[in-house]
Each structure stands twice: as structure tokens, then as C-alpha cells.
Design a protein around this motif. Structure first.
Motif, PDB file in Angstrom:
ATOM      1  N   VAL A   1      -4.225  -9.776  -3.931  1.00 16.40           N
ATOM      2  CA  VAL A   1      -5.635  -9.389  -3.991  1.00 16.40           C
ATOM      3  C   VAL A   1      -5.758  -8.002  -3.375  1.00 16.40           C
ATOM      4  CG1 VAL A   1      -7.972  -9.961  -3.262  1.00 16.40           C
ATOM      5  CG2 VAL A   1      -6.360 -11.786  -3.835  1.00 16.40           C
ATOM      6  N   PRO A   2      -6.251  -7.010  -4.130  1.00 17.28           N
ATOM      7  CA  PRO A   2      -6.285  -5.630  -3.613  1.00 17.28           C
ATOM      8  C   PRO A   2      -6.931  -5.482  -2.249  1.00 17.28           C
ATOM      9  CG  PRO A   2      -6.805  -5.648  -5.955  1.00 17.28           C
ATOM     10  CD  PRO A   2      -6.728  -7.089  -5.512  1.00 17.28           C
ATOM     11  N   SER A   3      -8.082  -6.123  -2.036  1.00 18.57           N
ATOM     12  CA  SER A   3      -8.785  -5.935  -0.763  1.00 18.57           C
ATOM     13  C   SER A   3      -7.969  -6.455   0.408  1.00 18.57           C
ATOM     14  CB  SER A   3     -10.143  -6.634  -0.809  1.00 18.57           C
ATOM     15  OG  SER A   3      -9.994  -8.024  -1.055  1.00 18.57           O
ATOM     16  N   GLN A   4      -7.261  -7.559   0.227  1.00 18.16           N
ATOM     17  CA  GLN A   4      -6.482  -8.124   1.321  1.00 18.16           C
ATOM     18  C   GLN A   4      -5.347  -7.194   1.724  1.00 18.16           C
ATOM     19  OE1 GLN A   4      -5.192 -12.129   0.481  1.00 18.16           O
ATOM     20  NE2 GLN A   4      -7.251 -12.853   0.007  1.00 18.16           N
ATOM     21  N   ILE A   5      -4.616  -6.675   0.753  1.00 19.97           N
ATOM     22  CA  ILE A   5      -3.473  -5.825   1.067  1.00 19.97           C
ATOM     23  C   ILE A   5      -3.935  -4.467   1.607  1.00 19.97           C
ATOM     24  CG2 ILE A   5      -3.224  -4.838  -1.232  1.00 19.97           C
ATOM     25  CD1 ILE A   5      -0.334  -5.969   0.979  1.00 19.97           C
ATOM     26  N   LEU A   6      -5.040  -3.934   1.089  1.00 24.92           N
ATOM     27  CA  LEU A   6      -5.525  -2.641   1.572  1.00 24.92           C
ATOM     28  C   LEU A   6      -6.050  -2.749   2.996  1.00 24.92           C
ATOM     29  CD1 LEU A   6      -7.310  -1.143  -1.573  1.00 24.92           C
ATOM     30  CD2 LEU A   6      -5.160  -0.417  -0.539  1.00 24.92           C
ATOM     31  N   ARG A   7      -6.669  -3.877   3.334  1.00 26.04           N
ATOM     32  CA  ARG A   7      -7.130  -4.052   4.716  1.00 26.04           C
ATOM     33  C   ARG A   7      -5.945  -4.108   5.670  1.00 26.04           C
ATOM     34  NH1 ARG A   7     -10.389  -8.201   2.777  1.00 26.04           N
ATOM     35  NH2 ARG A   7      -9.313  -9.703   4.101  1.00 26.04           N
ATOM     36  N   LYS A   8      -4.868  -4.739   5.252  1.00 29.34           N
ATOM     37  CA  LYS A   8      -3.680  -4.786   6.107  1.00 29.34           C
ATOM     38  C   LYS A   8      -3.093  -3.395   6.299  1.00 29.34           C
ATOM     39  CE  LYS A   8      -2.173  -9.534   5.257  1.00 29.34           C
ATOM     40  NZ  LYS A   8      -1.081 -10.404   4.774  1.00 29.34           N
ATOM     41  N   LEU A   9      -3.006  -2.642   5.216  1.00 28.39           N
ATOM     42  CA  LEU A   9      -2.417  -1.302   5.312  1.00 28.39           C
ATOM     43  C   LEU A   9      -3.277  -0.378   6.171  1.00 28.39           C
ATOM     44  CD1 LEU A   9      -1.192  -0.763   1.647  1.00 28.39           C
ATOM     45  CD2 LEU A   9       0.197  -1.270   3.648  1.00 28.39           C
ATOM     46  N   ALA A  10      -4.564  -0.611   6.184  1.00 28.89           N
ATOM     47  CA  ALA A  10      -5.453   0.260   6.964  1.00 28.89           C
ATOM     48  C   ALA A  10      -5.526  -0.134   8.430  1.00 28.89           C
ATOM     49  CB  ALA A  10      -6.860   0.232   6.366  1.00 28.89           C
ATOM     50  N   ALA A  11      -5.035  -1.327   8.763  1.00 34.44           N
ATOM     51  CA  ALA A  11      -5.210  -1.820  10.126  1.00 34.44           C
ATOM     52  C   ALA A  11      -4.425  -0.998  11.146  1.00 34.44           C
ATOM     53  CB  ALA A  11      -4.797  -3.297  10.204  1.00 34.44           C
ATOM     54  N   TYR A  12      -3.150  -0.735  10.866  1.00 35.62           N
ATOM     55  CA  TYR A  12      -2.310   0.027  11.784  1.00 35.62           C
ATOM     56  C   TYR A  12      -1.447   1.007  10.997  1.00 35.62           C
ATOM     57  CZ  TYR A  12      -3.160  -2.444  16.144  1.00 35.62           C
ATOM     58  OH  TYR A  12      -3.729  -2.936  17.284  1.00 35.62           O
ATOM     59  N   PRO A  13      -2.044   2.047  10.430  1.00 34.26           N
ATOM     60  CA  PRO A  13      -1.281   2.961   9.583  1.00 34.26           C
ATOM     61  C   PRO A  13      -0.162   3.686  10.310  1.00 34.26           C
ATOM     62  CG  PRO A  13      -3.464   3.849  10.077  1.00 34.26           C
ATOM     63  CD  PRO A  13      -3.447   2.441  10.569  1.00 34.26           C
ATOM     64  N   ARG A  14      -0.273   3.875  11.633  1.00 32.59           N
ATOM     65  CA  ARG A  14       0.767   4.615  12.349  1.00 32.59           C
ATOM     66  C   ARG A  14       2.074   3.835  12.418  1.00 32.59           C
ATOM     67  NH1 ARG A  14      -2.624   6.070  17.613  1.00 32.59           N
ATOM     68  NH2 ARG A  14      -4.564   5.841  16.506  1.00 32.59           N
ATOM     69  N   GLN A  15       1.994   2.510  12.252  1.00 32.59           N
ATOM     70  CA  GLN A  15       3.203   1.704  12.366  1.00 32.59           C
ATOM     71  C   GLN A  15       3.785   1.329  11.009  1.00 32.59           C
ATOM     72  OE1 GLN A  15       2.504  -1.692  14.810  1.00 32.59           O
ATOM     73  NE2 GLN A  15       1.439  -0.553  16.391  1.00 32.59           N
ATOM     74  N   ASN A  16       3.124   1.719   9.917  1.00 27.11           N
ATOM     75  CA  ASN A  16       3.529   1.279   8.597  1.00 27.11           C
ATOM     76  C   ASN A  16       3.801   2.491   7.720  1.00 27.11           C
ATOM     77  OD1 ASN A  16       3.435   0.238   5.860  1.00 27.11           O
ATOM     78  ND2 ASN A  16       2.623  -1.631   6.758  1.00 27.11           N
ATOM     79  N   SER A  17       5.049   2.699   7.348  1.00 28.03           N
ATOM     80  CA  SER A  17       5.407   3.882   6.556  1.00 28.03           C
ATOM     81  C   SER A  17       4.785   3.839   5.177  1.00 28.03           C
ATOM     82  CB  SER A  17       6.928   4.001   6.451  1.00 28.03           C
ATOM     83  OG  SER A  17       7.477   2.871   5.799  1.00 28.03           O
ATOM     84  N   LEU A  18       4.652   2.636   4.606  1.00 19.17           N
ATOM     85  CA  LEU A  18       4.015   2.525   3.293  1.00 19.17           C
ATOM     86  C   LEU A  18       2.561   2.969   3.361  1.00 19.17           C
ATOM     87  CD1 LEU A  18       3.874   1.648   0.347  1.00 19.17           C
ATOM     88  CD2 LEU A  18       3.531  -0.705   1.120  1.00 19.17           C
TER      89      LEU A  18
END
Length: 968
Positions: A825-842
Motif C-alpha cells: 500500500v503506497p501510503s504505508q510504505i511512504l510513511r515508513k520511509l519518511a519516518a527516519y530518512p537519515r537512517q534509511n538509504s532508500l
């Protein structure tokens, strides 16, 4: 015994009807040279035309022509033109019945067609039995069956035979799935599952009914109720593999049946089906309860933090008088000291004359204390919530198995240590306690002055960080639906080349090269245009961007035309609108039975349930107002027929039909859309989302986030928390339904803008054009400053990290492809990616891609005033929906009082569907009104028609008694 009907009359007609549209003619009815050769061997013109028609009917829809059957004129003309034969010749065809049989026999011999008998029948039914398991609707299965028969060159039998074959296949599929699940259960597991229907909780509720009564909560009591149920299901210890190989929609159907049947109803079911439903519910509810526990913990943490913020604010507010007094005293001492220094007098005398040193010392000490209170952090008060955590944290951590990547090792270690400490009363933490997860703001609170860690603060820090890292995806649950590992949900890299949804090259170098070219082109357009002062609505002066406000697009005359056209529309009850639209579109056929897939035969009942949801009246009051159905009758229809997926199918039918009306063409071609949120108060009992947005007051509420096409059709809507950022939900509406996939350009307001959305929209071929409120303050990002003209370099905020994009390009494509294919689900994955962008290279790489796309968009926006106007018009259409929805959803003061998220989503979906029906009816009547004016030679300015809106409701009677009859 009467035959089992699984299709409606209109569905049967649609299946077997001869086509009348040119698209189908061109696809199926172009005659080849060989066809013409065989046709011309017939001796008479009438026989040639009849033979050709029989051939075309064999090809599509795949059946024999019936004696006396009426052939569409367009079809006759299309075939006749290829043969140079007049359609009138068909009148004498088949005067001898032998001629039809001879032609049918000849076609079978020449082209290899065969009747639906013997081996041909057996092979087709074998295919049908397998397809039935994957069929989502009955009419889809019948359509697929006819398509398969055509491909096998089997003549389609009578409609009753087709329907009976499909019905038998569906029954066989249901039994096969139930027996497959039953075969995977041991005898002990079957006994334990059956006991769920006989055991009672608190002496009045069956264990089965108790298990399914859970919702996401907001306190420790709610959490423990969820954990009680999860613990019970874990004790049953069913392996989730018992559902392996079962289609997802079949699993969902079995679970929903379990949620709708009473315990008595379940006991009366056949053994295999009963056990299949119970096993599915146990497995699915366990995963749902794990998710509910996570979300409840999330709310408890959020609620505590908001409480701490209030305490901090109250502390500051309580010290206002003291702050004022202290500042005045310090100002008095300061003024005296400054004057003494300027007059070269003794500073000590100045202090003494102004109140004395004792007062001065007290004021300084008080100011120091006030400084600490004013600069207080909400976390300074967080220890007040320790007791509420202790009420559920031990069970919460012991029952959920957290996993994570390397970046989460310190937190996972801390979780293990906290599990071990939960049973101990010693407040002293061991020396090897994990602190690696804690950020500086937590560490300074955990470490006491003597260096000994504070256990309470450490535990709270762990629980706060569990919430944050679950949001970001750094840790996950293996047996979860919403909080599983991100990488497991993404499509494999080897499936990327076959994904037609991607609009970018597979090579990062090709994409970067194309992007550099596009940036260079934009700069070469923007710089000279700015130098020549020819930008229509913007200017760059002294390195700063200035954008003027757009003038309104609609001329003044459009308002008068709109009023004149609406005066021609009749006064009408909302019930009559529903009946009239359903007579034309048969959208109530989309409301199929949860188990059998058969459309509900009670048209008025379905419409009444929709009206109850859309107007927010509720089933009980609607039953009193309409007097056609009792509450229990409406409840049965609502439980078994009116569901999220059936409302979505009905909405798609209405949106598709509205797009074909003449008036819709003046508003757009259906390829652009906008999205916007509308706030609804949740009322005193609306606690499902339990959030307050200060922008809308102090009461809890929710946001209905809707997508509207350029033809005013509301093709998607969903419930989101009132405080949530809207941007992640944009792609849900575009990717999770067929109408959204037809969109090419999408508009949103500032709340719907993030770099991540820019990136994904570009990769999937959508042009994202948000109206950014603070656009002049935004900065451009480029791969290299060398391509930027010197006067425009102040607009550049930095360079894009190309290496990060190259390294993560495969995962970026996997992410976009997974969204397009529906595996995440786009919203679920985008919320995860936005939560801690400094720790996630993707997340960082996706942000870099989005920065480039946003930079391109910003320059397009500055250059292209038509883009600005399109976005403004699109957003105005979406925002104008709010008034119509507010008028329809008038009961209970517009408050959505359902306690569950599912109930709230159901209510908003019903409102959206009712709105779409009103818009369709208005569009239809406005088209007729325009036609009447043209036929009466009343002049009409066609340039004004694009500004006429189908969102009026003054002519619609929305309140009062709901009678299912025509207004006199």
C-alpha cells in the motif's frame, strides 16, 4: 429443482449481446481474404451476409445466431460494407431453417469450431473449475469462461448452461478450499476450533464472539484486552501455512464471513466450511491483533507526549505573571546599572538604591529557575506516564517477536534486556544496559548525576523508540500485516523489466543523462525569459523568486448561465435520484453477497442502506424514516452486501458512466485529477482515530481524503487521521483503482507535497503538480552547478547526491513497481520511509530523485502559466466537493460517530458514493438542459459550459421522509 442464478438479467444480456460499438467491430469483425473467399462461395447475397454474420458471432461473443434475432444496425452496416451487400438482404436469410444449420456446420468444418460437448466440454469445465478459485465476482468468471471458450474455438452454449456451469464451479471451488484447509488441521486442532463456538466468556458471550470484538485503543486497558485475545489465539497455535496457496480474496471472504455469522449460524454450517472459517479467522485475527497492539501502543505514546506538551505549556502559562514581574525587576536593575556606568558612578550604589543586593540576588535566582521552566522539553514530564506503560509493557514485549536490521541491533538488545527486567522489582539497571539506541535528548535524562542510569526513564525511552522504529520500518514483526519487513513485500528485481507501469529507464545512468538534459532545457528557457521579462506570472529579481496571484478563471457570465441551467432542473427527492440512476446504470448489481457473489435482489433495501450511510442518518433512524424495511432487514443487507469492495465497484460504474455524458466532455477528458482532505468531527464517541487537530478545534476528528477527476467524479476516498500528512495518501487513490490509473496529471495543495511523492509519481508516469504555498522559499537541486546560469544560482539549494541514486536505483524501481502492482500500500510504505530518512538509504535516495523532479516542476510552474491555471481549476473542483458532501452528510451535525475505523471508512465511502450519484444525475440533467436550449434556438455560449458545475443541490430534497416514489 430451480436452477441456481448467479447473474442478473443485465449481466446475462451483456455477456451474450452482439456488440454495437466500432472498437469491438475493429477488434473482432474485420474479414480476411480467406473469410471473403469462403463467404463468396454462398450463392445468394442474403446467404453471404448471413454466413458472414454467423462467422462474426462465432468469433464474438462466441455463440450461434438465434432465429429471428435482432441484429444491431451498426453491425449489419459494418459487415455489409465489407461485402458490398445491403443490410436489407438479411430479411430473407434463414427462411429455410436448414440454411442456418448448413452454415453452422460449414463454419465448424472450415474454421475448426466445435460444440460444447464431449472432450471439448470436459476440458473447458476443467479450466473453469480452476479459474473459479481465483474469480473475484460471478460476472467476471462468466466473462473469463466465454473468453476461454472463444480461444478454444468452442461454440458458447445457451446462457442457462453457462450460468449453471459457473455456479457449479463456484460451489466446487468453495468446497475444495474448505476441504483443503480442513485436511491441514489435526484432530486436536479441529476440536479446539469447534470449542470456540461452545465456550462462553463471562457466562453470556461465546469465545468466538469475544475474539472478534476488538478495536485499536488508546490506553493500557484497551491494550490488555487486545493482548488477552492475542494470547488466547497464540495458545491455539495454528500454523499460518494452513492458508498457503489459498487466494488472498478467498481468505478475506472466509474471515469476513466469520465476522458476520453468529455462533449459532456457524454451528449450523457444514463441517468443512465451518472449520475453514474458524481456522482462517484464528490465523487472520492473530495478525490483526498484533497490528492492533502496535497501533494502540503508538497511540498511547502519542497521547502521553501530547499530555507532556500540555503540561509544559500549562507550566509556562502559570508562570506568566512571575515572568513579567521578574523581567520588570531585572529591567529596573539593568537600567540603573547602565545609567551608573554612563555617569561613571559606583555600580554598587546603583544596586543599593534600586532595591539592594538581596533583591538583586533573589531576582537573578528566580530568573534562572524561570529560564529552565520556559525552555522545558515535553520529555521532562514523560516519567508521569511510567505507570501506564507498566500495566501492559511486560506482556506487550513478551508476546511480540521484534526483528530488525543491523541499525536496530542496539534497540533489539534493549528490548531483550527490558523483557528480562520486567519481572524484577530492582530499580537499579545492570552495568551492561544497552544505551546505543538512545539519542542525546534521552541519554541526558537516563543518566543520573552519579552516572547510574534511571530505570524508569530508560524503559520509557525503549518504548518510545519501539514506536518510532516500527513506524520507520527499522524493526518489524514477522507475523504482521502492516508492520512486516519492507523488503519482503517488494517485487523481486528480476520482475522489474516486465512491469509496464514504470516510465523510467532501468539503468540509472540513462535516467541521470535524460534528467540532466531536461534540466538544461528548463534553464535555457527560464533564464532568457526572465531576462526579457516575459514570464507571465513570475519574476526572478536579485536572486529571489516572485510569483503573482492568479486571477479567477471563470468569467462573470458563467454564474448566470449556471443559474439558468439549474432552473431547468426539476425539484426531486434524493430517493428518486437513486432510483433513476440505478434504472440506467444498474449499479446496485455491484452489491453482491459475501459468500455466493450473487447480486442483492432487494434494490430498495440496498439503496436505503446507501442513503443511511451517505446522509449519516444510520440504519435505525433510516428504518423509521423510510418505513419500507425494518432495522434488522437493513442490517442484514449492510452486513452481507454493502462492503468496501462492493461500494468501490458501484462507484467505478457511476464514474465510468458519468465520463460518457456529453456535458462531462466540457470539463475535461478524465486524465487529470486533484486530491484534498475534508475534516469531519468525530463527536464525543468517535474515538477510532483519537486525534485532535488544533486547526479544527479541540474535539477529535478525522479527515476524508478524496480524489476527484477533472470531470468532477469522486473516484476514490479514504479515512486518514486528522493530524496526518496528506502526501502519502495521494498514490493510494491513483494506484488502487482503475480510474486512478487513467490519470496522467495530478494536483494537490501544499499538504500533499513531499519529495518522495514527486519521485514515485515521476517513476510511474504521473505528472505531479502541487500548488506549493511557499514556492518562492523553495530551492532548486541540480547534479552540477556548472549548468546553472550565474543569476539563477541563488535559487539553488544544493547538489544532488548522484552516487546515492545510483547505488539504490534497483530498490527505487522495486519500490515503485511494488506500489503499481499492488503488493504494498503506497501510503504505508511512504510513511515508513519518511519516518527516519537519515537512517534509511532508500529513503535518502528517493528524496534525491524527488528533489530533481521537484526542481523540474518548479521551473515548469514558473514558465508555464497554463499549468498554474490547470492546477488551480483542478483544486477548485476538488474543494467545491466539500460543500456538496457537507450538505448530504447533514444528520448528527455532520459528526461521524462510529467508533471503529472500519465503520468510519464505511460511512465516508457511502457519502462518496451518494455524492457521485448526485453528480451523475446533475450531469445528465444539465446535458439535457443544454440540449433543450439548443433545440429551442436559445443562444448559448459554449465557452461558458466548462465553468458550469454539477455540484448544485438546492433542487434536491435531502431531508424529511424518504419515500421510494416519484415526486408529484
Amino acid at each position: 429443482m430451480p436452477r441456481r442464478t448467479i447473474l442478473t438479467e443485465s449481466q446475462r444480456e451483456k455477456l451474450f449481446a452482439l456488440p454495437s460499438d466500432e472498437t469491438t467491430f475493429l477488434k473482432h469483425y474485420i474479414l480476411s481474404n480467406d473469410d471473403l473467399h469462403h463467404i463468396r462461395q454462398r450463392r445468394q447475397q442474403k446467404n453471404r451476409l448471413g454466413f458472414a454474420l454467423q462467422l462474426c458471432a462465432f468469433r464474438y461473443p462466441g455463440r450461434l445466431l438465434q432465429p429471428g434475432e435482432l441484429i444491431p444496425e451498426a453491425l449489419l452496416a459494418f459487415i455489409g460494407s465489407q461485402l458490398s451487400i445491403s443490410p436489407e438482404e438479411l430479411e430473407e436469410y434463414g427462411a429455410r431453417s436448414e440454411t442456418r444449420y448448413q452454415h453452422s456446420s460449414a463454419l465448424q468444418q472450415i474454421y475448426g469450431y466445435q460444440p460444447f460437448t464431449g472432450k471439448a466440454r470436459a476440458g473447458a469445465l476443467s479450466w473453469l473449475n480452476q479459474a473459479a478459485e481465483n474469480a473475484r465476482t460471478n460476472d467476471q468468471l462468466a466473462n473469463d469462461f466465454l473468453r476461454e471458450l472463444r480461444e478454444r474455438k468452442i461454440i458458447v452454449p445457451a446462457v442457462t448452461t453457462v450460468e449453471r456451469c459457473c455456479a457449479d464451479a463456484l460451489v466446487l471451488a468453495e468446497r475444495s478450499i474448505s476441504e483443503r484447509i480442513l485436511g491441514r488441521l489435526s484432530t486436536q486442532e479441529q476440536v479446539r476450533l469447534a470449542s470456540l463456538l461452545t465456550e462462553h466468556v463471562d457466562g453470556h458471550m461465546t469465545r468466538f464472539g469475544w475474539l472478534r470484538r476488538f478495536e485499536v485503543g488508546s490506553n493500557s486497558s484497551d491494550m490488555n484486552k487486545i493482548l488477552d485475545r492475542l494470547e488466547f489465539l497464540r495458545e491455539i497455535s495454528l500454523n499460518s501455512n494452513i492458508l498457503s496457496g489459498i487466494p488472498a480474496h478467498r481468505i478475506a471472504s472466509l474471515r469476513r464471513q466469520g465476522e458476520r455469522y453468529s455462533a449459532d449460524g456457524m454451528r449450523d454450517l457444514p463441517q468443512a466450511r465451518k472449520q475453514a472459517i474458524l481456522a482462517t479467522c484464528v490465523v487472520e485475527w492473530a495478525a490483526m491483533l498484533a497490528d492492533a497492539a502496535i497501533e494502540t501502543h503508538d497511540r498511547i505514546v502519542g497521547k502521553l507526549f501530547r499530555s507532556c506538551e500540555r503540561k509544559r505549556d500549562e507550566q509556562i502559562q502559570g508562570e506568566r505573571a512571575s515572568i513579567g514581574t521578574t523581567l520588570k525587576t531585572l529591567s529596573s536593575f539593568g537600567t540603573a546599572l547602565v545609567n551608573a556606568q554612563q555617569g561613571q558612578e559606583d555600580l554598587s550604589i546603583a544596586i543599593t538604591n534600586n532595591g539592594g543586593w538581596e533583591l538583586f540576588h533573589k531576582t537573578v535566582m528566580h530568573a534562572t529557575a524561570l529560564t529552565g521552566k520556559v525552555s522545558a522539553d515535553p520529555l521532562d514530564f514523560v516519567s508521569d506516564g511510567y505507570n501506564r506503560f507498566r500495566r501492559y509493557a511486560p506482556r506487550f514485549l513478551s508476546m511480540l517477536a521484534f526483528e530488525g536490521g543491523r541499525s536496530a541491533d542496539a534497540l533489539l538488545n534493549a528490548i531483550s534486556q527490558l523483557r528480562a527486567l520486567c519481572g524484577k522489582s530492582n530499580k537499579t539497571l545492570p552495568k551492561d544496559i544497552s544505551l546505543g539506541f538512545a539519542r542525546p535528548k534521552w541519554r541526558k535524562r537516563i543518566q543520573k548525576r552519579g552516572g547510574t542510569p534511571d530505570r524508569e526513564m530508560w524503559e520509557i525511552a525503549v518504548l518510545f523508540e519501539v514506536r518510532n522504529t516500527l513506524r520507520s520500518g527499522d524493526i518489524w514483526l514477522a507475523d504482521s500485516r502492516r508492520y512486516q519487513e519492507v523488503s519482503t513485500a517488494l517485487v523481486p528485481i528480476d520482475r522489474i523489466p516486465n512491469n509496464a507501469h514504470l516510465a523510467v529507464p532501468l539503468s540509472p545512468e540513462d535516467w541521470l543523462k535524460g534528467t540532466a538534459t531536461r534540466l538544461q532545457e528548463r534553464f535555457s528557457q527560464l533564464f532568457p525569459a526572465n531576462q526579457a521579462s516575459v514570464l507571465a506570472n513570475a519574476a526572478i529579481e536579485n536572486g529571489k523568486l516572485q510569483i503573482d496571484r492568479l486571477e479567477k478563471a471563470a468569467p462573470d457570465e458563467a454564474a448566470q448561465l449556471t443559474l439558468d441551467l439549474y432552473k431547468q432542473l426539476p425539484a426531486v427527492r434524493i430517493t428518486d435520484i437513486l432510483l433513476e440512476v440505478d434504472e440506467k446504470l444498474k449499479f446496485t448489481e455491484a452489491f453482491t453477497d459475501l459468500r455466493t457473489g450473487v447480486a442483492c435482489s432487494d434494490q430498495i433495501g440496498v439503496l436505503t442502506v446507501l442513503l443511511a450511510d451517505g446522509t449519516n442518518l444510520g440504519l435505525k433512524k433510516m428504518a423509521d424514516a423510510c418505513e419500507t424495511h425494518s432495522f434488522w432487514e437493513l442490517l442484514r443487507i449492510g452486513k452481507w452486501h454493502v462492503r468496501e469492495e462492493t461500494m468501490a465497484r458501484a462507484l467505478a460504474m457511476i464514474v465510468e458512466a458519468q465520463a460518457k455524458l456529453p456535458m462531462s466532455r466540457f470539463w475535461g477528458d478524465g486524465t487529470t485529477s486533484s486530491s484534498d482532505g475534508q475534516h469531519f468531527p468525530a463527536g464525543s464517541t468517535g474515538e477510532a482515530l483519537n486525534v485532535v487537530n488544533a486547526r479544527y478545534g479541540k474535539e477529535p476528528g478525522l479527515t476524508a481524503y478524496s480524489h476527484v477527476s477533472d470531470q468532477y467524479a469522486p473516484f476514490a476516498t479514504q479515512i486518514i487521521p486528522a493530524t496526518a500528512h496528506e502526501a502519502p495518501y495521494i498514490l493510494d487513490g491513483l494506484l488502487l483503482n482503475d480510474t486512478g490509473r487513467q490519470i496522467r496529471e495530478h494536483y494537490s495543495d501544499t499538504g500533499g507535497f513531499t519529495d518522495h511523492v514527486f519521485a514515485i509519481c515521476s517513476i510511474l508516469g504521473y505528472r505531479f503538480a502541487p500548488r506549493i504555498r511557499d514556492l518562492p522559499n523553495k530551492r532548486l537541486y541540480v547534479p552540477s552547478l556548472e549548468q546553472v546560469p550565474d543569476p539563477m544560482k541563488p535559487l539553488v539549494g544544493g547538489r544532488v547526491n548522484l552516487r546515492l541514486i545510483r547505488d539504490n536505483w534497483p530498490d527505487i524501481l522495486r519500490l515503485a513497481a511494488s506500489m503499481a502492482m499492488g503488493t504494498v500500500v503506497p501510503s504505508q510504505i511512504l510513511r515508513k520511509l519518511a519516518a527516519y530518512p537519515r537512517q534509511n538509504s532508500l529513503a535518502l535516495a528517493l528524496r534525491e530523485v524527488g528533489r530533481i523532479e521537484r526542481s523540474l516542476f518548479m521551473m515548469d510552474w514558473i514558465i508555464d502559466i497554463d499549468l498554474q491555471r490547470r492546477a488551480q481549476i483542478g483544486l477548485n473542483k476538488g474543494e467545491a466537493h466539500h460543500a456538496l458532501k457537507r450538505a448530504i452528510c447533514f444528520n448528527r451535525k455532520g459528526e461521524i460517530r462510529d467508533r471503529s475505523r472500519e465503520g468510519q471508512q464505511h460511512r465516508i465511502a457511502g457519502l462518496n458514493l451518494l455524492t457521485a450519484i448526485v453528480i451523475y444525475w446533475n450531469t445528465l440533467k444539465l446535458s439535457e438542459a443544454v440540449g433543450v436550449r439548443l433545440e429551442s434556438n436559445v443562444p448559448i455560449d459554449h465557452s461558458l459550459l466548462p465553468h458550469v458545475s454539477p455540484l448544485g443541490w438546492e433542487h434536491i430534497i435531502l431531508t424529511g421522509e424518504y419515500r421510494w416514489g416519484r415526486l408529484r
